[in-house]
Design a protein around this motif. Structure first.
Motif, PDB file in Angstrom:
ATOM      1  N   SER A 207       0.854  -1.193   0.063  1.00  0.00           N
ATOM      2  CA  SER A 207       0.074  -0.257   0.020  1.00  0.00           C
ATOM      3  C   SER A 207       1.049   1.586   0.079  1.00  0.00           C
ATOM      4  O   SER A 207       0.049   2.117  -0.808  1.00  0.00           O
ATOM      5  N   PHE A 208       2.683   1.393   0.845  1.00  0.00           N
ATOM      6  CA  PHE A 208       3.154   2.835   0.724  1.00  0.00           C
ATOM      7  C   PHE A 208       4.037   2.324   0.899  1.00  0.00           C
ATOM      8  O   PHE A 208       4.692   0.922   1.409  1.00  0.00           O
ATOM      9  N   TYR A 209       5.257   2.817   0.707  1.00  0.00           N
ATOM     10  CA  TYR A 209       6.754   2.765   0.949  1.00  0.00           C
ATOM     11  C   TYR A 209       7.163   2.634   2.461  1.00  0.00           C
ATOM     12  O   TYR A 209       7.581   0.485   2.015  1.00  0.00           O
ATOM     13  N   PRO A 210       7.089   2.245   3.209  1.00  0.00           N
ATOM     14  CA  PRO A 210       7.882   0.985   4.498  1.00  0.00           C
ATOM     15  C   PRO A 210       7.009  -0.439   4.152  1.00  0.00           C
ATOM     16  O   PRO A 210       8.056  -0.978   4.591  1.00  0.00           O
ATOM     17  N   LEU A 211       5.405  -0.991   3.444  1.00  0.00           N
ATOM     18  CA  LEU A 211       5.525  -2.138   3.499  1.00  0.00           C
ATOM     19  C   LEU A 211       6.569  -2.500   2.278  1.00  0.00           C
ATOM     20  O   LEU A 211       7.119  -3.899   1.770  1.00  0.00           O
ATOM     21  N   GLN A 212       6.374  -1.814   1.323  1.00  0.00           N
ATOM     22  CA  GLN A 212       7.694  -2.348   0.112  1.00  0.00           C
ATOM     23  C   GLN A 212       8.700  -2.489   0.136  1.00  0.00           C
ATOM     24  O   GLN A 212       8.999  -3.303  -0.316  1.00  0.00           O
ATOM     25  N   PHE A 213       9.155  -1.978   0.943  1.00  0.00           N
ATOM     26  CA  PHE A 213      10.545  -1.455   1.469  1.00  0.00           C
ATOM     27  C   PHE A 213      10.651  -3.197   2.114  1.00  0.00           C
ATOM     28  O   PHE A 213      12.042  -4.113   2.273  1.00  0.00           O
ATOM     29  N   LEU A 214       9.611  -3.672   3.428  1.00  0.00           N
ATOM     30  CA  LEU A 214       9.792  -4.719   3.586  1.00  0.00           C
ATOM     31  C   LEU A 214       9.562  -5.933   2.362  1.00  0.00           C
ATOM     32  O   LEU A 214      10.843  -6.908   2.479  1.00  0.00           O
ATOM     33  N   ALA A 215       9.074  -6.045   1.542  1.00  0.00           N
ATOM     34  CA  ALA A 215       8.902  -6.899   0.845  1.00  0.00           C
ATOM     35  C   ALA A 215       9.628  -7.063  -0.202  1.00  0.00           C
ATOM     36  O   ALA A 215       9.739  -8.484  -0.379  1.00  0.00           O
ATOM     37  N   GLU A 216      10.186  -6.447  -0.798  1.00  0.00           N
ATOM     38  CA  GLU A 216      11.615  -6.746  -1.756  1.00  0.00           C
ATOM     39  C   GLU A 216      12.885  -6.139  -0.642  1.00  0.00           C
ATOM     40  O   GLU A 216      13.613  -7.241  -1.077  1.00  0.00           O
ATOM     41  N   GLU A 217      12.947  -6.085   0.656  1.00  0.00           N
ATOM     42  CA  GLU A 217      13.793  -6.823   1.463  1.00  0.00           C
ATOM     43  C   GLU A 217      14.190  -8.988   1.924  1.00  0.00           C
ATOM     44  O   GLU A 217      14.631  -8.485   2.195  1.00  0.00           O
ATOM     45  N   ILE A 218      12.805  -8.725   1.717  1.00  0.00           N
ATOM     46  CA  ILE A 218      11.979 -10.057   1.952  1.00  0.00           C
ATOM     47  C   ILE A 218      12.444 -11.451   1.205  1.00  0.00           C
ATOM     48  O   ILE A 218      12.508 -12.342   1.052  1.00  0.00           O
TER      49      ILE A 218
ATOM     50  N   ASP B  46      -2.737   4.809  16.636  1.00  0.00           N
ATOM     51  CA  ASP B  46      -1.896   5.403  15.384  1.00  0.00           C
ATOM     52  C   ASP B  46      -0.747   4.829  14.844  1.00  0.00           C
ATOM     53  O   ASP B  46      -0.597   3.273  15.372  1.00  0.00           O
ATOM     54  N   PRO B  47      -1.160   4.494  13.333  1.00  0.00           N
ATOM     55  CA  PRO B  47      -0.508   4.252  13.013  1.00  0.00           C
ATOM     56  C   PRO B  47       0.688   3.895  12.476  1.00  0.00           C
ATOM     57  O   PRO B  47       1.312   2.707  11.375  1.00  0.00           O
ATOM     58  N   HIS B  48       1.655   4.924  13.185  1.00  0.00           N
ATOM     59  CA  HIS B  48       3.210   4.678  12.160  1.00  0.00           C
ATOM     60  C   HIS B  48       4.041   4.168  13.219  1.00  0.00           C
ATOM     61  O   HIS B  48       5.002   4.515  13.561  1.00  0.00           O
ATOM     62  N   ILE B  49       3.438   2.311  13.092  1.00  0.00           N
ATOM     63  CA  ILE B  49       4.546   1.579  13.527  1.00  0.00           C
ATOM     64  C   ILE B  49       6.123   1.933  13.028  1.00  0.00           C
ATOM     65  O   ILE B  49       6.861   0.817  13.921  1.00  0.00           O
ATOM     66  N   TRP B  50       6.703   1.848  11.414  1.00  0.00           N
ATOM     67  CA  TRP B  50       6.902   1.524  11.458  1.00  0.00           C
ATOM     68  C   TRP B  50       8.073   1.972  11.799  1.00  0.00           C
ATOM     69  O   TRP B  50       9.870   2.419  11.646  1.00  0.00           O
ATOM     70  N   LEU B  51       7.874   3.564  12.578  1.00  0.00           N
ATOM     71  CA  LEU B  51       9.085   4.220  13.242  1.00  0.00           C
ATOM     72  C   LEU B  51       9.736   3.924  14.077  1.00  0.00           C
ATOM     73  O   LEU B  51      10.529   4.583  14.807  1.00  0.00           O
ATOM     74  N   ASP B  52       9.236   3.178  14.889  1.00  0.00           N
ATOM     75  CA  ASP B  52       9.732   2.323  15.674  1.00  0.00           C
ATOM     76  C   ASP B  52      10.473   0.742  15.286  1.00  0.00           C
ATOM     77  O   ASP B  52       9.998   0.036  14.828  1.00  0.00           O
TER      78      ASP B  52
ATOM     79  N   TYR C 276       8.685  -2.963  13.520  1.00  0.00           N
ATOM     80  CA  TYR C 276       8.748  -2.795  12.748  1.00  0.00           C
ATOM     81  C   TYR C 276       9.051  -3.853  12.544  1.00  0.00           C
ATOM     82  O   TYR C 276       9.527  -5.117  11.710  1.00  0.00           O
ATOM     83  N   ALA C 277       9.965  -4.193  13.445  1.00  0.00           N
ATOM     84  CA  ALA C 277      11.037  -5.637  13.070  1.00  0.00           C
ATOM     85  C   ALA C 277       9.946  -6.919  12.898  1.00  0.00           C
ATOM     86  O   ALA C 277       9.909  -7.968  12.484  1.00  0.00           O
ATOM     87  N   GLU C 278       8.981  -7.013  14.253  1.00  0.00           N
ATOM     88  CA  GLU C 278       7.896  -7.829  14.140  1.00  0.00           C
ATOM     89  C   GLU C 278       6.760  -7.776  12.979  1.00  0.00           C
ATOM     90  O   GLU C 278       6.251  -8.261  12.488  1.00  0.00           O
ATOM     91  N   VAL C 279       6.833  -6.425  12.470  1.00  0.00           N
ATOM     92  CA  VAL C 279       6.228  -6.354  11.250  1.00  0.00           C
ATOM     93  C   VAL C 279       6.481  -7.310   9.850  1.00  0.00           C
ATOM     94  O   VAL C 279       6.027  -8.106   9.136  1.00  0.00           O
ATOM     95  N   ALA C 280       7.674  -6.868   9.965  1.00  0.00           N
ATOM     96  CA  ALA C 280       8.785  -7.760   9.266  1.00  0.00           C
ATOM     97  C   ALA C 280       8.418  -9.532   8.889  1.00  0.00           C
ATOM     98  O   ALA C 280       8.859 -10.358   8.019  1.00  0.00           O
ATOM     99  N   GLU C 281       8.515  -9.920  10.665  1.00  0.00           N
ATOM    100  CA  GLU C 281       8.836 -10.960  10.918  1.00  0.00           C
ATOM    101  C   GLU C 281       7.032 -11.697  10.611  1.00  0.00           C
ATOM    102  O   GLU C 281       7.259 -12.953   9.587  1.00  0.00           O
ATOM    103  N   GLY C 282       6.495 -11.050  10.393  1.00  0.00           N
ATOM    104  CA  GLY C 282       4.631 -11.817  10.292  1.00  0.00           C
ATOM    105  C   GLY C 282       4.510 -11.770   8.317  1.00  0.00           C
ATOM    106  O   GLY C 282       4.383 -12.237   7.947  1.00  0.00           O
ATOM    107  N   VAL C 283       5.636 -10.439   7.586  1.00  0.00           N
ATOM    108  CA  VAL C 283       5.719 -10.673   6.108  1.00  0.00           C
ATOM    109  C   VAL C 283       6.371 -11.478   5.719  1.00  0.00           C
ATOM    110  O   VAL C 283       6.069 -12.381   5.015  1.00  0.00           O
TER     111      VAL C 283
END
Length: 324
Positions: free
Chosen positions: A47-58, A154-160, A164-171
């Protein structure tokens, strides 16, 4: 690896369990999207860059990643086009953050995309107001700010980096289920990314622990999770909506607070007008600088990716807060 405060949240398990084996196997076999007999790639829409970054890295070379929010576009304002809706329908995996972009939430909810991964279910979200950090979170109800869903979360979880690492693990787990032939690669790439984020967490903790002041002013209340993680207090001119206008009383309060707490800088961001920040800074005889919420990477960004821009944010905070 710095794992002192990280854990795999229950949301990771719940979210990935919800991605049933049947539908995810179909992603691999029916569409030919995953590497294998079809020789294609897993088609991921972020949907937007922080999730794009995770997808590309993983995902690395095994995924084809596209984003619904173009570089330089304010993600909160995104309206899904008919072309993007069709793009979603054809994708294998949709990564989004419910509550940040209402039009995306609606489009994904109505789509038949095989695997829908909501980053908000992969970590914990909190309510934040204009003042966040330290004990400020206890006063959220006084401010009454709510996100687009009306939940106040507050949706801005990627700035922590920790969240963000927890989200990466889920992705990563979602990719493993969606494309089992390449599960080992996704697992390896996820571990490498989490290690990078742990390093970033350590740099922030070490870099900010000896700050002369713990208070910083921003135009947009995007850094609440970061403030809480590193013992700071974010005072936001606006609420969670970056386009909202502050009241005259709020501006006066900020000017008084800046003097009382030794604040030197008013931070603004690259995707939103800096007019309000510069006006307040001029009136209070303060400096201005950029603190990037990393909602997209543009030519104005102080780095080429999430890690680089976060390191630039750390340097900006160290300078403003007098950290050694």
């Amino acid at each position: 690896m710095n794992v002192r405060r990280r854990h795999i949240s229950a949301g990771v398990i719940a979210a990935t369990t919800a991605l049933t084996l049947g539908s995810l196997s179909a992603c691999s076999s029916d569409s030919g999207a995953a590497d294998g007999e079809g020789g294609g790639k897993l088609d991921v829409v972020a949907s937007f860059y922080p999730l794009q970054f995770l997808a590309e890295e993983i995902g690395g070379s095994h995924v084809s990643v596209s984003t619904l929010t173009e570089p330089g576009q304010e993600p909160h304002d995104l309206e899904i086009s008919a072309k993007q809706t069709a793009q979603l329908q054809e994708s294998d995996v949709a990564l989004y953050l419910k509550g940040l972009q209402p039009s995306v939430d609606e489009a994904i909810g109505q789509s038949e995309v095989r695997a829908k991964v909501d980053a908000a279910t992969l970590t914990s979200l909190e309510k934040h107001g204009n003042e966040v950090g330290g004990h400020a979170a206890e006063h959220d109800d006084e401010h009454g700010h709510e996100d687009e869903e009306g939940s106040g979360l507050d949706p801005h979880i990627w700035l922590d980096p920790v969240r963000y690492a927890e989200v990466a693990e889920g992705v990563g787990k979602a990719f493993e289920k969606a494309d089992p032939d390449n599960a080992a690669t996704y697992k390896k790439n996820t571990a490498a990314l989490v290690e990078k984020l742990d390093g970033l967490d350590t740099r922030f903790e070490d870099g900010l622990k000896n700050a002369k002041t713990k208070v910083f002013i921003t135009t947009h209340a995007a850094f609440g999770y970061l403030a809480e993680r590193y013992g700071l207090t974010e005072e936001a001119i606006n609420g969670l909506d970056p386009e909202s206008e502050p009241s005259a009383n709020r501006v006066k309060d900020l000017e008084k607070m800046a003097k009382a707490d030794g604040v030197s800088t008013v931070f603004y961001e690259t995707l939103v007008s800096d007019k309000t920040a510069k006006t307040i800074a001029a009136d209070a005889d303060l400096k201005t600088d950029v603190l990037d919420p990393i909602e997209g990477i543009t030519k104005k960004s102080r780095g080429d990716d999430y890690i680089q821009v976060m390191d630039a944010n750390l340097k900006a905070l160290q300078t403003a807060l007098g950290a050694k």
